[in-house]
Design a protein around this motif. Structure first.
Motif, PDB file in Angstrom:
ATOM      1  N   SER A 291       0.815  -1.218   0.000  1.00 14.25           N
ATOM      2  CA  SER A 291       0.000   0.000   0.000  1.00 14.25           C
ATOM      3  C   SER A 291       0.850   1.271   0.000  1.00 14.25           C
ATOM      4  O   SER A 291       0.455   2.281  -0.567  1.00 14.25           O
ATOM      5  CB  SER A 291      -0.965   0.011   1.185  1.00 14.25           C
ATOM      6  OG  SER A 291      -0.256   0.122   2.390  1.00 14.25           O
ATOM      7  N   GLN A 292       2.001   1.247   0.646  1.00 14.43           N
ATOM      8  CA  GLN A 292       2.927   2.376   0.671  1.00 14.43           C
ATOM      9  C   GLN A 292       4.337   1.814   0.784  1.00 14.43           C
ATOM     10  O   GLN A 292       4.545   0.782   1.427  1.00 14.43           O
ATOM     11  CB  GLN A 292       2.660   3.294   1.859  1.00 14.43           C
ATOM     12  CG  GLN A 292       1.339   4.000   1.801  1.00 14.43           C
ATOM     13  CD  GLN A 292       1.137   4.895   3.023  1.00 14.43           C
ATOM     14  OE1 GLN A 292       1.657   4.636   4.098  1.00 14.43           O
ATOM     15  NE2 GLN A 292       0.367   5.950   2.839  1.00 14.43           N
ATOM     16  N   SER A 293       5.279   2.514   0.191  1.00 13.78           N
ATOM     17  CA  SER A 293       6.664   2.051   0.290  1.00 13.78           C
ATOM     18  C   SER A 293       7.604   3.248   0.240  1.00 13.78           C
ATOM     19  O   SER A 293       7.278   4.292  -0.342  1.00 13.78           O
ATOM     20  CB  SER A 293       6.992   1.041  -0.811  1.00 13.78           C
ATOM     21  OG  SER A 293       6.594   1.505  -2.082  1.00 13.78           O
TER      22      SER A 293
ATOM     23  N   LEU B 210       7.627   0.554  -4.654  1.00 14.48           N
ATOM     24  CA  LEU B 210       8.643  -0.498  -4.636  1.00 14.48           C
ATOM     25  C   LEU B 210       8.058  -1.876  -4.943  1.00 14.48           C
ATOM     26  O   LEU B 210       8.709  -2.890  -4.705  1.00 14.48           O
ATOM     27  CB  LEU B 210       9.350  -0.511  -3.269  1.00 14.48           C
ATOM     28  CG  LEU B 210      10.107   0.768  -2.916  1.00 14.48           C
ATOM     29  CD1 LEU B 210      10.698   0.671  -1.515  1.00 14.48           C
ATOM     30  CD2 LEU B 210      11.189   1.060  -3.945  1.00 14.48           C
ATOM     31  N   SER B 211       6.832  -1.923  -5.502  1.00 11.26           N
ATOM     32  CA  SER B 211       6.246  -3.232  -5.771  1.00 11.26           C
ATOM     33  C   SER B 211       7.012  -4.017  -6.828  1.00 11.26           C
ATOM     34  O   SER B 211       7.174  -5.222  -6.690  1.00 11.26           O
ATOM     35  CB  SER B 211       4.773  -3.151  -6.139  1.00 11.26           C
ATOM     36  OG  SER B 211       4.385  -1.943  -6.656  1.00 11.26           O
ATOM     37  N   LEU B 212       7.497  -3.360  -7.860  1.00  8.71           N
ATOM     38  CA  LEU B 212       8.245  -4.081  -8.900  1.00  8.71           C
ATOM     39  C   LEU B 212       9.562  -4.636  -8.361  1.00  8.71           C
ATOM     40  O   LEU B 212       9.820  -5.839  -8.511  1.00  8.71           O
ATOM     41  CB  LEU B 212       8.476  -3.178 -10.117  1.00  8.71           C
ATOM     42  CG  LEU B 212       9.222  -3.815 -11.285  1.00  8.71           C
ATOM     43  CD1 LEU B 212       8.502  -5.072 -11.790  1.00  8.71           C
ATOM     44  CD2 LEU B 212       9.392  -2.815 -12.416  1.00  8.71           C
ATOM     45  N   PRO B 213      10.425  -3.837  -7.704  1.00  7.30           N
ATOM     46  CA  PRO B 213      11.660  -4.432  -7.200  1.00  7.30           C
ATOM     47  C   PRO B 213      11.433  -5.459  -6.087  1.00  7.30           C
ATOM     48  O   PRO B 213      12.259  -6.355  -5.903  1.00  7.30           O
ATOM     49  CB  PRO B 213      12.474  -3.242  -6.694  1.00  7.30           C
ATOM     50  CG  PRO B 213      11.499  -2.142  -6.502  1.00  7.30           C
ATOM     51  CD  PRO B 213      10.402  -2.385  -7.491  1.00  7.30           C
ATOM     52  N   ALA B 214      10.325  -5.359  -5.371  1.00 13.52           N
ATOM     53  CA  ALA B 214      10.017  -6.366  -4.349  1.00 13.52           C
ATOM     54  C   ALA B 214       9.810  -7.739  -4.986  1.00 13.52           C
ATOM     55  O   ALA B 214      10.073  -8.765  -4.357  1.00 13.52           O
ATOM     56  CB  ALA B 214       8.785  -5.957  -3.551  1.00 13.52           C
ATOM     57  N   GLU B 215       9.370  -7.743  -6.233  1.00  8.65           N
ATOM     58  CA  GLU B 215       9.165  -8.997  -6.975  1.00  8.65           C
ATOM     59  C   GLU B 215      10.377  -9.362  -7.832  1.00  8.65           C
ATOM     60  O   GLU B 215      10.774 -10.515  -7.895  1.00  8.65           O
ATOM     61  CB  GLU B 215       7.926  -8.880  -7.872  1.00  8.65           C
ATOM     62  CG  GLU B 215       6.616  -8.783  -7.116  1.00  8.65           C
ATOM     63  CD  GLU B 215       6.269 -10.067  -6.371  1.00  8.65           C
ATOM     64  OE1 GLU B 215       6.557 -11.171  -6.899  1.00  8.65           O
ATOM     65  OE2 GLU B 215       5.730  -9.970  -5.262  1.00  8.65           O
TER      66      GLU B 215
END
Length: 127
Positions: A4-6, A42-47
């Motif tokens: 939700s937030q990063s 940061l959702s893309l680098p988290a994956e």
């Protein structure tokens, strides 16, 4: 799972710089810390686990360092410049919290420091 937030965070990065109203501060300098909390997706680098997909914190440090090298009278001015430079360098940033602290300020008090804190929103991104 959904993020939700990063944020990318730099905590209490130390600098010796020449900010201050008093001539002596501009001549001999003082010690400062800078803390940043940079809002970024940061959702893309988290994956992906790929550095190319994130905001590089070493580059973020260089942006802060460049601004700390420019003498100013007011902490507010330096903090504002730091926030603007971060958003100019990283257009994907949604917001920046900047805390700039002058350690041992010349005000006749025994304290850990005097700080300013700015919360800046990048109005060029969709929040």
């Amino acid at each position: 799972m959904r993020i939700s937030q990063s944020y990318i965070i730099l905590r209490e990065v130390r600098f010796h710089a020449f900010h201050g109203v008093m001539p002596q501060e501009r001549k001999v300098g003082a010690d400062f810390t800078v803390s940043l909390r940079v809002g970024v997706d940061l959702s893309l680098p988290a994956e992906s686990d790929d550095v190319a997909d994130t905001l590089n914190y070493a580059t973020l440090y260089e942006v802060v360092k460049q601004q700390m090298e420019i003498p100013s009278q007011l902490l507010e001015h330096v903090a504002g410049r730091i926030g603007k430079a971060v958003m100019d360098t990283f257009p994907q940033v949604t917001g920046v919290d900047v805390t700039l602290t002058k350690l041992n300020p010349p005000m006749g008090a025994d304290c850990a420091g005097a700080s300013v804190e700015l919360h800046l929103i990048n109005d060029k991104t969709k929040v």
